[in-house]
Write an enzyme that holds these catalytic residues in place. Sequence first.
Site, PDB file in Angstrom:
ATOM      1  N   GLU A  77       0.869  -1.319  -0.078  1.00  0.00           N
ATOM      2  CA  GLU A  77       0.239   0.016   0.062  1.00  0.00           C
ATOM      3  C   GLU A  77       0.890   1.203  -0.057  1.00  0.00           C
ATOM      4  OE1 GLU A  77      -3.674   1.525   2.795  1.00  0.00           O
ATOM      5  OE2 GLU A  77      -2.032   0.720   3.819  1.00  0.00           O
ATOM      6  N   HIS A  78       0.503   2.189  -0.914  1.00  0.00           N
ATOM      7  CA  HIS A  78       1.371   3.357  -0.831  1.00  0.00           C
ATOM      8  C   HIS A  78       0.707   4.502  -0.375  1.00  0.00           C
ATOM      9  CE1 HIS A  78       4.790   2.382  -3.624  1.00  0.00           C
ATOM     10  NE2 HIS A  78       3.851   1.193  -3.953  1.00  0.00           N
TER      11      HIS A  78
END
Length: 215
Positions: A77-78
């Site tokens: 997840e960014h």
Amino acid sequence: MAETNDPRLMNEQPRIHPTAQLKGVKLGKYAEVGERVILRDVTVGDFSYLERHSEGIYADIGRFCSIAANVRINALEHPMERLTMHKVSYRPNEYFRFQGIDNGFRARRQAKRVRIGHDVWIGHGAVIMPAVEIGHGAVIGANAVVTRSVEPYMIVAGSPARMIRPRFPQAIATRLLELAWWDWPLDSIFEAIPDIQSLSIEDFLAKWEGHRPGS
């Protein structure tokens, strides 16, 4: 599972390909980790296997799971809400001296563990997103992107994944969940294998519900 010296059983030690990379991983009996698999902070239940080039982080995998090649469990997840989504914001130590890892972001990732039930089949190239739960007996189609939790004994596919159909009618699925065969002692599973191979699911349940281990 209970310890056994049954000569019918193979060596219970997990099989790990020499090219696999494991850190903070707990493997169950008879588990198998294939070529170039990368796992970080993952538990793998008895008899489950991961084929080549699969990856997983912050995940708990049940027993008897079949995970095909190139599967990604708990995909990265960014931080889209930040100025930049690049890892320079959460792993600046890779570029600058005197800058440490963003432990807050790591804790956020760790809190979104993926939980995979027993007897789950995950097809080639599937991606399981953070915080997803996959129920017992579910099937994830090849190249699916799973963004939501999956009910037990449900078949999903597509990007994003959507329900295709249940594996069995709900009444059968409920009985299978109550049977919980994945918790049986090994000698009972050994005894049941010919029936697994030859009986319909209805006939199998009719035979084994009455004298399942512990009943």
